[in-house]
Enzyme design. Sequence first.
Site, PDB file in Angstrom:
ATOM      1  N   GLN A  89      -3.938  -2.251   9.649  1.00  0.00           N
ATOM      2  CA  GLN A  89      -4.451  -1.771   8.370  1.00  0.00           C
ATOM      3  C   GLN A  89      -5.335  -2.807   7.671  1.00  0.00           C
ATOM      4  O   GLN A  89      -5.833  -2.556   6.577  1.00  0.00           O
ATOM      5  CB  GLN A  89      -3.282  -1.381   7.461  1.00  0.00           C
ATOM      6  CG  GLN A  89      -2.457  -0.237   8.006  1.00  0.00           C
ATOM      7  CD  GLN A  89      -1.177   0.004   7.218  1.00  0.00           C
ATOM      8  OE1 GLN A  89      -0.928  -0.609   6.181  1.00  0.00           O
ATOM      9  NE2 GLN A  89      -0.337   0.905   7.715  1.00  0.00           N
ATOM     10  N   HIS A 153       0.262  -3.087   5.819  1.00  0.00           N
ATOM     11  CA  HIS A 153       0.471  -3.308   4.384  1.00  0.00           C
ATOM     12  C   HIS A 153      -0.285  -4.510   3.825  1.00  0.00           C
ATOM     13  O   HIS A 153       0.291  -5.421   3.238  1.00  0.00           O
ATOM     14  CB  HIS A 153       1.964  -3.418   4.074  1.00  0.00           C
ATOM     15  CG  HIS A 153       2.760  -2.217   4.480  1.00  0.00           C
ATOM     16  ND1 HIS A 153       4.115  -2.132   4.342  1.00  0.00           N
ATOM     17  CD2 HIS A 153       2.370  -1.031   5.043  1.00  0.00           C
ATOM     18  CE1 HIS A 153       4.543  -0.959   4.797  1.00  0.00           C
ATOM     19  NE2 HIS A 153       3.483  -0.277   5.229  1.00  0.00           N
ATOM     20  N   GLU A 247       4.337   6.871  -4.511  1.00  0.00           N
ATOM     21  CA  GLU A 247       4.530   6.810  -5.956  1.00  0.00           C
ATOM     22  C   GLU A 247       3.223   6.650  -6.723  1.00  0.00           C
ATOM     23  O   GLU A 247       2.268   6.056  -6.231  1.00  0.00           O
ATOM     24  CB  GLU A 247       5.441   5.628  -6.320  1.00  0.00           C
ATOM     25  CG  GLU A 247       6.842   5.718  -5.788  1.00  0.00           C
ATOM     26  CD  GLU A 247       7.708   4.527  -6.191  1.00  0.00           C
ATOM     27  OE1 GLU A 247       8.898   4.528  -5.833  1.00  0.00           O
ATOM     28  OE2 GLU A 247       7.194   3.603  -6.883  1.00  0.00           O
ATOM     29  N   TYR A 257       8.978  -2.894  -9.777  1.00  0.00           N
ATOM     30  CA  TYR A 257       8.897  -1.486  -9.383  1.00  0.00           C
ATOM     31  C   TYR A 257       9.885  -1.125  -8.277  1.00  0.00           C
ATOM     32  O   TYR A 257       9.847  -0.007  -7.767  1.00  0.00           O
ATOM     33  CB  TYR A 257       7.451  -1.142  -9.031  1.00  0.00           C
ATOM     34  CG  TYR A 257       6.604  -1.158 -10.283  1.00  0.00           C
ATOM     35  CD1 TYR A 257       6.428  -0.026 -11.058  1.00  0.00           C
ATOM     36  CD2 TYR A 257       6.079  -2.363 -10.754  1.00  0.00           C
ATOM     37  CE1 TYR A 257       5.727  -0.068 -12.251  1.00  0.00           C
ATOM     38  CE2 TYR A 257       5.377  -2.415 -11.938  1.00  0.00           C
ATOM     39  CZ  TYR A 257       5.204  -1.261 -12.686  1.00  0.00           C
ATOM     40  OH  TYR A 257       4.526  -1.311 -13.879  1.00  0.00           O
ATOM     41  N   TYR A 268      11.431   5.918   8.524  1.00  0.00           N
ATOM     42  CA  TYR A 268      10.739   6.885   9.373  1.00  0.00           C
ATOM     43  C   TYR A 268      11.666   7.449  10.455  1.00  0.00           C
ATOM     44  O   TYR A 268      11.428   8.530  10.984  1.00  0.00           O
ATOM     45  CB  TYR A 268       9.512   6.233  10.016  1.00  0.00           C
ATOM     46  CG  TYR A 268       8.473   5.832   8.990  1.00  0.00           C
ATOM     47  CD1 TYR A 268       7.769   6.792   8.267  1.00  0.00           C
ATOM     48  CD2 TYR A 268       8.203   4.485   8.744  1.00  0.00           C
ATOM     49  CE1 TYR A 268       6.829   6.421   7.316  1.00  0.00           C
ATOM     50  CE2 TYR A 268       7.255   4.109   7.794  1.00  0.00           C
ATOM     51  CZ  TYR A 268       6.584   5.080   7.091  1.00  0.00           C
ATOM     52  OH  TYR A 268       5.658   4.716   6.140  1.00  0.00           O
TER      53      TYR A 268
END
Length: 372
Positions: A89, A153, A247, A257, A268
């Site tokens: 990513q 991430h 979210e 958070y 998963y």
Amino acid sequence: MKKSIFLLYIFVVMNNISCGQKTDNDVQLPKENTFTADLLVDDLEIPWGMAFLPDGAILITEKAGELLLFKDGLKTQISGLPNIYNRGQGGLLDIELHPNYEDNGWIYFTYASEEGEEKGGHTALMRAKIENNSLINKELLYKASPNTTKGQHFGSRIEFDDQGFLFFSIGERGERDINPQNIQLDGGKIYRLNDDGSIPADNPFVADATAKSAIYTYGNRNPQGMTKNPETGDIWIHEHGPQGGDEINIIKKGANYGWPLITYGINYSGTPITDKTEMEGMEQPIHYWDPSIAPSGMTFVTSDKYPTWKGNLLVGSLSFQYLERLGIEGDKVVYREKLMEDIGRVRNVRQGPDGYIYVAVEGKGIYKLIPN
């Protein structure tokens, strides 16, 4: 240049509305009948970020490591990028102009960088100027550490607030039990800097000598959407959850958070992450998606060109390959609608200075939405 026009009929999706926080009072908003999606910029692979220049040109980041300038129907490659760590990513990520770009010429971008002693990469923030289609005056403002060869991430979006502070996100780099709850470590955070990369004196953890002083919030998972609420000036983000539990959050100074101590999602594999969805001292999302849509990119609609969309929030879906329109009342999501169904993996959405909505789709390009 290839041109492709798709007439897309919009229909309302009311299912799953109760999956988000504070959405018990569903409200039907007026429906837009049709719009045309004009493929403005074609032949893009993963158009991660886009920024609109005062002369009408668009700066586009391709994740693989290209910065493109699109103007008058032509794409020009901007040279001078730093080395890009293109893995999983990670790659060349978001791009944003300084609020006073016309005066100072600064552009800001995030990317995965190998800089550092460890193998692999981590998210970095740089600013630079463009001259003769090349980056000049490059300044590395932040580099997260330590590097890791994990491919997940990295985050990362960039936004300026009304006071001129620069916010950007870094995902927890696949180290959910290590990074997001520890303010001494990078990853799983929203960061706030002055525009020159210095640390604001009122950042929440500047008095803690062991903390990363650029941190503004923590307990985040992988935020790939960030935008300023035009009514309140607050910075809103969305972040990828695990399976279930994507979210939308409103950023508050020093707030936690909750990831991974609280979540509305599961692993998963189907196994639980935690049995807790709330804990004292941890923020609740204003909305969560279940099933997950894999959100990427977000923008508020302020333009008069879309009268019934004004004040709404637009979010791209990677998993389900559509653009989602969310009706907002205060800090509540009261309405959801699918747009551009089956268009492809929607990586980003922005409102341009001309008032039109631009949608970046992987493997296709950037569409301009024109109301009929």
